[in-house]
Motif scaffolding. Structure first.
Motif, PDB file in Angstrom:
ATOM      1  N   UNK A 123      26.597  17.947 -40.384  1.00 12.94           N
ATOM      2  CA  UNK A 123      26.129  16.566 -40.482  1.00 12.94           C
ATOM      3  C   UNK A 123      24.766  16.499 -41.157  1.00 12.94           C
ATOM      4  N   UNK A 124      23.910  17.455 -40.855  1.00  8.95           N
ATOM      5  CA  UNK A 124      22.582  17.512 -41.475  1.00  8.95           C
ATOM      6  C   UNK A 124      22.718  17.679 -42.984  1.00  8.95           C
ATOM      7  N   UNK A 125      23.596  18.565 -43.406  1.00 10.07           N
ATOM      8  CA  UNK A 125      23.761  18.835 -44.841  1.00 10.07           C
ATOM      9  C   UNK A 125      24.250  17.594 -45.583  1.00 10.07           C
ATOM     10  N   UNK A 126      25.318  17.000 -45.055  1.00  7.16           N
ATOM     11  CA  UNK A 126      25.884  15.828 -45.728  1.00  7.16           C
ATOM     12  C   UNK A 126      24.896  14.668 -45.727  1.00  7.16           C
ATOM     13  N   UNK A 127      24.228  14.433 -44.610  1.00  6.36           N
ATOM     14  CA  UNK A 127      23.292  13.309 -44.504  1.00  6.36           C
ATOM     15  C   UNK A 127      22.088  13.505 -45.422  1.00  6.36           C
ATOM     16  N   UNK A 128      21.612  14.737 -45.538  1.00  8.65           N
ATOM     17  CA  UNK A 128      20.480  14.998 -46.424  1.00  8.65           C
ATOM     18  C   UNK A 128      20.885  14.788 -47.881  1.00  8.65           C
ATOM     19  N   UNK A 129      22.066  15.246 -48.247  1.00  9.90           N
ATOM     20  CA  UNK A 129      22.573  15.035 -49.611  1.00  9.90           C
ATOM     21  C   UNK A 129      22.677  13.542 -49.919  1.00  9.90           C
ATOM     22  N   UNK A 130      23.222  12.792 -48.963  1.00 12.36           N
ATOM     23  CA  UNK A 130      23.363  11.347 -49.149  1.00 12.36           C
ATOM     24  C   UNK A 130      22.005  10.664 -49.259  1.00 12.36           C
ATOM     25  N   UNK A 142      19.248  18.867 -60.426  1.00 16.48           N
ATOM     26  CA  UNK A 142      20.651  18.833 -60.009  1.00 16.48           C
ATOM     27  C   UNK A 142      20.724  19.211 -58.532  1.00 16.48           C
ATOM     28  N   UNK A 143      21.403  18.366 -57.759  1.00 18.56           N
ATOM     29  CA  UNK A 143      21.582  18.620 -56.322  1.00 18.56           C
ATOM     30  C   UNK A 143      23.061  18.880 -56.084  1.00 18.56           C
ATOM     31  N   UNK A 144      23.375  20.074 -55.554  1.00 16.60           N
ATOM     32  CA  UNK A 144      24.761  20.466 -55.310  1.00 16.60           C
ATOM     33  C   UNK A 144      25.029  20.510 -53.812  1.00 16.60           C
ATOM     34  N   UNK A 145      26.072  19.829 -53.387  1.00 18.48           N
ATOM     35  CA  UNK A 145      26.437  19.792 -51.973  1.00 18.48           C
ATOM     36  C   UNK A 145      27.550  20.797 -51.696  1.00 18.48           C
ATOM     37  N   UNK A 146      27.231  21.866 -50.990  1.00 22.36           N
ATOM     38  CA  UNK A 146      28.181  22.882 -50.534  1.00 22.36           C
ATOM     39  C   UNK A 146      29.160  23.326 -51.623  1.00 22.36           C
ATOM     40  N   UNK A 147      28.648  23.865 -52.714  1.00 22.70           N
ATOM     41  CA  UNK A 147      29.529  24.321 -53.800  1.00 22.70           C
ATOM     42  C   UNK A 147      30.469  25.437 -53.367  1.00 22.70           C
ATOM     43  N   UNK A 203      20.490  23.546 -53.941  1.00 22.33           N
ATOM     44  CA  UNK A 203      21.820  23.855 -53.425  1.00 22.33           C
ATOM     45  C   UNK A 203      21.819  23.708 -51.908  1.00 22.33           C
ATOM     46  N   UNK A 204      22.657  22.804 -51.425  1.00 19.92           N
ATOM     47  CA  UNK A 204      22.878  22.675 -49.984  1.00 19.92           C
ATOM     48  C   UNK A 204      24.062  23.569 -49.662  1.00 19.92           C
ATOM     49  N   UNK A 205      23.792  24.671 -48.976  1.00 23.05           N
ATOM     50  CA  UNK A 205      24.782  25.739 -48.838  1.00 23.05           C
ATOM     51  C   UNK A 205      25.858  25.388 -47.822  1.00 23.05           C
ATOM     52  N   UNK A 206      27.065  25.938 -48.085  1.00 18.18           N
ATOM     53  CA  UNK A 206      28.166  25.751 -47.136  1.00 18.18           C
ATOM     54  C   UNK A 206      28.050  26.746 -45.992  1.00 18.18           C
ATOM     55  N   UNK A 207      27.882  28.017 -46.325  1.00 19.93           N
ATOM     56  CA  UNK A 207      27.736  29.071 -45.318  1.00 19.93           C
ATOM     57  C   UNK A 207      26.439  29.821 -45.591  1.00 19.93           C
ATOM     58  N   UNK A 208      26.363  31.033 -45.101  1.00 17.26           N
ATOM     59  CA  UNK A 208      25.187  31.861 -45.392  1.00 17.26           C
ATOM     60  C   UNK A 208      25.168  32.206 -46.885  1.00 17.26           C
ATOM     61  N   UNK A 209      24.026  32.101 -47.496  1.00 20.04           N
ATOM     62  CA  UNK A 209      23.882  32.384 -48.920  1.00 20.04           C
ATOM     63  C   UNK A 209      22.797  33.432 -49.119  1.00 20.04           C
ATOM     64  N   UNK A 210      22.974  34.260 -50.128  1.00 19.57           N
ATOM     65  CA  UNK A 210      21.903  35.176 -50.496  1.00 19.57           C
ATOM     66  C   UNK A 210      20.746  34.375 -51.072  1.00 19.57           C
ATOM     67  N   UNK A 211      19.512  34.786 -50.782  1.00 18.66           N
ATOM     68  CA  UNK A 211      18.329  34.052 -51.257  1.00 18.66           C
ATOM     69  C   UNK A 211      17.826  34.630 -52.580  1.00 18.66           C
ATOM     70  N   UNK A 212      18.557  35.590 -53.148  1.00 14.44           N
ATOM     71  CA  UNK A 212      18.065  36.265 -54.344  1.00 14.44           C
ATOM     72  C   UNK A 212      18.002  35.352 -55.562  1.00 14.44           C
TER      73      UNK A 212
END
Length: 568
Positions: free
Chosen positions: A393-400, A503-508, A533-542
């Motif tokens: 909910x945080x991810x979607x609401x922040x994107x919106x 560019x803002x990407x929601x859970x690519x 990038x608003x991540x879907x799961x854990x993402x590498x920070x590299x």
């Protein structure tokens, strides 16, 4: 009651005047004025020949009564000649009326459509009370408004000229008959308004209820698969039955009011045929007038009374028309207000070179849950940001919120204009049309060649898609034809041509693998596009310069270059 009715008439007149003025000032204005002048001239000519027709008809009937063959055939030929001219005028009149109607409909429909799309007005007015079913108002109501307005205007102008023309005819036959016509029309008008005053409100409600029922049926068609899979038929059945019951109950009220109104207007119209006979027939019996004068008097009385009785004869149409005028005006007003507010908010939250969160706090839709607490940070050009949270909910609401389609916030988000910041949602939307037009924005159409588009499609591994659908000019419903991954890649290609600042990407990760996401981020970085990038799961920070993590109760941590700062 009279004061309220007078106020409603005044408001409708102002609304009508405003819409008419917009037509005159539009690019269709000169053509509309020409058609309008033509119609007024035709109305005058039509009434002129109606008056001639009354005298020719009088002499024609009298020649029959007098058994005068010469006069009979002369008047018959004259009668036929008048009929032919009147018929020609009527045909040209109908043509000009319909041309003016479609011209006005085009102008008004497009103006409302532009307002609907400008500044995301279509989204801003969702849920506003009294602005239900804007699509139905822009289509059906505009059509009804334009045709009915022209029809009523011409009826009124025709009534004025009929009253002027036939008042003299009727007065010359019998002054008492003229006075009776005026008194009868006045009594009928007052009675009709009293009996049918509730029709405007009922018609207004009926239009909305019909549109709402149709919208639910359309919703079932659009979500047929989801409804079938989740077995939601019973819930939709209850909803539709409730809407249908309200629709039917309101229509019953409409029928009841129309019944008592019809009982009065039918009697009113029947007595129009008898009254002139009662007054003028005794003069014929005394030998004071010819028999043809009776028919002329009946025609003049009926025509004059119809001119005076427009409210009586057209009240049901007028009440429906008043509801349409009110609906269009409320939609137009709401859209202009939403557009102004949106433009003001966008200008006050403008920052050309960064996305800035100032004391930004975000809540859930019902404001019962704090999602982000007092976020303060700046996303600069040429930076790559990763945003993570365990709460979807945080991810979607922040994107919106960044996209400015969420209202449950405090503080500000400053950002560039819409053309400089693009958003790629988790479920990309592709409009129907030609594939080339889906990929290339309209303002860049001449700048991008087919070869460039095909090259990018190949780079994304979508060359088989081009072959499957017969080229980039294929006309399809792309949102239904393509898979989620294909839609996402098409959306990415569009972004590559636009080259926004941000560019803002929601859970690519819902559409692409981590390797593909990494490849895209490098590509965007080379093009100078700042990515969030608003991540879907854990993402590498590299691949990122900054990592923002939002935890429970809206707390957040910012990790630039692996140095973590936590807000209090």
């Amino acid at each position: 009651m009279f004061s309220k009715s007078k106020s409603n008439i005044s408001q409708n007149w102002l609304r009508l005047s405003s819409i008419t003025k917009q037509l005159i000032q539009s690019k269709q204005g000169p053509t509309a004025i020409r058609y309008g002048i033509t119609l007024v001239i035709l109305v005058i000519l039509f009434n002129f020949f109606n008056v001639i027709n009354s005298y020719v008809g009088r002499d024609f009937i009298s020649s029959i009564e007098q058994k005068n063959p010469n006069a009979f055939y002369t008047n018959a030929l004259l009668y036929a000649f008048v009929f032919l001219i009147s018929s020609a005028i009527g045909s040209v009149y109908r043509y000009a009326e319909e041309r003016l109607g479609i011209l006005w409909r085009e102008q008004l429909t497009w103006r409302l459509t532009e307002n609907y799309l400008t500044e995301r007005t279509y989204h801003q007015i969702i849920g506003i009370t009294g602005i239900e079913n804007p699509d139905q108002r822009i289509t059906d109501d505009v059509k009804s408004f334009t045709t009915t307005t022209i029809s009523f205007t011409l009826l009124f102008i025709g009534g004025v000229f009929s009253a002027i023309s036939f008042s003299g005819v009727l007065w010359s036959i019998n002054p008492a008959l003229f006075l009776v016509a005026v008194a009868y029309a006045l009594a009928g008008t007052i009675s009709t308004i009293f009996l049918g005053k509730s029709l405007i409100r009922i018609n207004y409600d009926q239009l909305d209820m019909e549109a709402s029922y149709r919208a639910d049926l359309l919703h079932i068609r659009q979500h047929a698969e989801s409804i079938a899979v989740t077995h939601r038929e019973a819930r939709m059945s209850v909803r539709l039955k409730s809407r249908l019951r309200k629709l039917v109950n309101n229509f019953r009220k409409l029928i009841s009011v129309n019944l008592r109104l019809s009982l009065f207007t039918n009697n009113y119209n029947y007595f129009i045929q008898i009254i002139p006979m009662f007054i003028i027939a005794p003069s014929y019996m005394r030998g004071e007038i010819e028999f043809g004068v009776i028919t002329q008097a009946a025609l003049a009385f009926t025509t004059l009374l119809n001119a005076f009785s427009l409210i009586v004869t057209q009240f049901q149409s007028i009440s429906a028309f008043s509801a349409v005028v009110k609906r269009l005006h409320s939609l137009d007003t709401a859209m202009l207000l939403a557009e102004t507010e949106s433009k003001t908010a966008r200008e006050s939250n403008f920052n050309e070179e960064a996305i800035v969160f100032e004391n930004f706090t975000l809540y859930s839709n019902d404001k019962s849950k704090l999602l982000v607490d007092n976020l303060q940070l700046t996303i600069h050009r040429n930076e790559r940001w990763l945003i993570t949270s365990l709460d979807e909910t945080v991810k979607l609401s922040l994107f919106r919120s960044i996209a400015n389609i969420s209202n449950h916030t405090e503080g500000k988000i400053l950002k560039p204009n819409w053309e400089e910041i693009l958003f790629l949602p988790e479920q990309p939307y592709l409009p129907p049309g030609r594939l080339r037009n889906v990929i290339v924005p309209a303002y860049m159409n001449l700048e991008v060649s087919d070869a460039e588009i095909l090259k990018e499609l190949k780079n994304m591994g979508l060359e088989s898609l081009v072959r499957r659908f017969g080229g980039i000019r294929a006309l399809k419903e792309w949102d239904e034809e393509l898979s989620l991954a294909e839609k996402y890649k098409i959306a990415v290609i569009r972004i590559l041509f636009v080259k926004p600042k941000f560019l803002v990407l929601d859970r690519p990760g819902s559409s692409l693998g981590k390797f593909e996401i990494s490849k895209l981020l490098k590509l965007f970085h080379r093009l100078g596009v700042s990515t969030v990038v608003i991540a879907k799961d854990e993402e590498t920070v590299l691949e990122y310069d900054y990592h923002l993590n939002i935890s429970h109760f809206g707390k957040w941590t910012l990790s630039p270059l692996h140095i973590t700062h936590t807000n209090l």
